[in-house]
Write a protein that holds these residues in place. Structure first.
Motif, PDB file in Angstrom:
ATOM      1  N   GLU A 132      68.412  26.511  21.365  1.00  0.00           N
ATOM      2  CA  GLU A 132      67.497  26.090  22.607  1.00  0.00           C
ATOM      3  C   GLU A 132      66.871  27.220  23.169  1.00  0.00           C
ATOM      4  N   ASN A 133      67.857  28.071  23.454  1.00  0.00           N
ATOM      5  CA  ASN A 133      67.582  29.458  24.222  1.00  0.00           C
ATOM      6  C   ASN A 133      67.008  30.528  23.201  1.00  0.00           C
ATOM      7  N   ASP A 134      67.141  30.172  22.118  1.00  0.00           N
ATOM      8  CA  ASP A 134      66.642  31.431  21.105  1.00  0.00           C
ATOM      9  C   ASP A 134      67.539  32.561  21.077  1.00  0.00           C
ATOM     10  N   THR A 135      68.790  32.400  21.559  1.00  0.00           N
ATOM     11  CA  THR A 135      69.711  33.488  21.286  1.00  0.00           C
ATOM     12  C   THR A 135      71.281  32.987  20.685  1.00  0.00           C
ATOM     13  N   TRP A 136      72.150  34.381  20.495  1.00  0.00           N
ATOM     14  CA  TRP A 136      73.338  34.403  20.048  1.00  0.00           C
ATOM     15  C   TRP A 136      74.182  34.605  21.243  1.00  0.00           C
ATOM     16  N   HIS A 137      75.136  33.736  21.312  1.00  0.00           N
ATOM     17  CA  HIS A 137      76.303  33.981  22.507  1.00  0.00           C
ATOM     18  C   HIS A 137      77.452  34.733  22.054  1.00  0.00           C
ATOM     19  N   TRP A 138      77.948  35.671  22.767  1.00  0.00           N
ATOM     20  CA  TRP A 138      79.280  36.234  22.673  1.00  0.00           C
ATOM     21  C   TRP A 138      80.101  36.123  23.963  1.00  0.00           C
ATOM     22  N   ASP A 139      81.482  35.792  23.729  1.00  0.00           N
ATOM     23  CA  ASP A 139      82.092  35.605  24.842  1.00  0.00           C
ATOM     24  C   ASP A 139      83.224  36.626  24.874  1.00  0.00           C
TER      25      ASP A 139
END
Ligand SMILES: Cc1ncc(COP(=O)(O)O)c(C=O)c1O
Length: 376
Positions: A132-139
């Motif tokens: 949806e937000n055109d990104t990859w998340h890292w935590d």
């Protein structure tokens, strides 16, 4: 030592020269020797004696590489046969049976296999897609939980293959802090540095704490994979140890490769090469995104670096099956998400010449349409 197959590399090694269209590569269309050389330089190449050159890389080449980093000098550099050997030698030097290693996933997967073969316990730190937000998340909090006193190293690929996502300075500093706290190493494969779509070079991990090893090569951002020229950058005593391991693998780089790499890293020429890469990346990504936007049931996250696009499809077929069908019926190669433990995705390389890219995307559309039709 038992080692599991490196499935993606096996796939490419077996088929990339057997198909009409190879969209499995992750770098840009390679340069010819002629394109690399300046007028009048071919004589120096022809005069190059085919000796064993200095086996950890000629001092001239190591100086050129060291100059790419702040506070590095030639003693920090070991020249290898490609990034693959740099990663292999680094892993063999660092990892002992029973060590815990934390590996960013998805990943190129070479280190996945090598770490396991070395008897390490691999814990994965996952990047998650946010379409949806055109990104990859890292935590990073999650990373902090994964690292402990038994962690030997944290291994990251930045920019990341296969997601094309980039960790910037703030995240790298935090990772360095986590590693420092547990006296762990960080090992960062920076092979896609210089292949950023927006032209902003990805910051290096080098210098962020004491136990940093960086690997890199001329294969991707420089479009020179056939040179098989990579390097390890690390603390002097560590690099010395890697050199000893290297005696057991390939001894040293080829004389011609060392010479041509020195030329490629001459500052003005290096910039010319990276400008060429950026032109190919931006032009071809526009073509690929245009194509994706016209496809039903296909979504992607815009890569920030690298010449590859991860595509999420909804066609109810396993990714290896889809890739096999494209290979056998359409003579084209791409990488199934299965090779990254990401079924439901495929990786499409967009760095080749425009005709190859367009033809490959057409063939992929055809097959996806057939799948759409058969599911109605
Ligand atoms: C992340 C990563 N590291 C290393 C390599 C191997 O690089 P080289 O061709 O320089 O050996 C690749 C090749 O695709 C890669 O994607």
């Amino acid at each position: 030592m038992h080692i599991e197959p490196f499935v993606m590399e096996r796939w490419q090694s077996t088929y990339e020269h057997q198909v009409e269209l190879n969209l499995s590569d992750s770098g840009v269309h390679p340069l010819t020797v002629q394109e690399l050389l300046e007028p009048g330089e071919s004589e120096s190449l022809l005069d190059q004696r085919l000796i064993y050159t200095q086996s950890n890389g000629t001092p001239e080449l190591r100086d050129r590489i060291a100059n790419l980093y702040r506070d590095a000098d030639r003693e920090n550099i070991e020249v290898t046969n490609g990034g693959a050997e740099a990663n292999y030698v680094t892993a063999c030097t660092l990892v002992r049976p029973g060590d815990e290693v934390v590996l960013q996933m998805p990943n190129y997967m070479q280190l996945w296999g090598v770490f396991r073969a070395l008897g390490a316990k691999v814990r994965t730190w996952e990047l998650t897609p946010d379409l949806e937000n055109d990104t990859w998340h890292w935590d990073l909090d999650r990373l902090e939980q994964l690292v402990n006193a038994d962690t030997r190293l944290i291994a990251i690929c930045n920019p990341n293959n296969p997601t094309g996502s980039v960790l910037h300075s703030e995240a790298l500093d935090r990772i360095a802090g986590i590693a420092r706290q547990h006296d762990a190493w960080t090992m960062v494969d920076e092979i896609y540095q210089g292949a950023e779509l927006d032209g902003t070079s990805t910051p290096s991990m080098w210098g962020r704490h004491d136990k940093v090893v960086v690997t890199n090569s001329l294969s991707k951002a420089y479009g020179l994979p056939g040179l098989r020229l990579g390097w390890i950058l690390g603390p002097e005593d560590f690099v010395e140890e890697c050199w000893g391991r290297h005696d057991y693998t390939t001894i040293g780089p080829g004389a011609l490769s060392d010479h041509l790499a020195e030329l490629a890293l001459e500052p003005v020429r290096r910039q010319r090469i990276l400008d060429r890469t950026r032109d190919i990346l931006t032009g071809n990504l526009a073509i690929a995104m245009d194509w994706v936007n016209g496809q039903q049931q296909l979504r992607t996250i815009t890569p920030r670096a690298g010449a590859f696009l991860m595509l999420k499809y909804e066609h109810g077929i396993n990714s290896l099956e889809l890739a096999e069908r494209l290979r056998v019926e359409r003579s084209m190669l791409l990488v199934p998400g299965d090779h990254f433990e990401m079924d439901g995705w495929i990786r499409v390389g967009f760095g080749d010449d425009v005709d190859t890219l367009r033809a490959g995307l057409d063939r992929l559309s055809d097959v996806l349409q057939q799948l759409d039709a058969s599911s109605v």
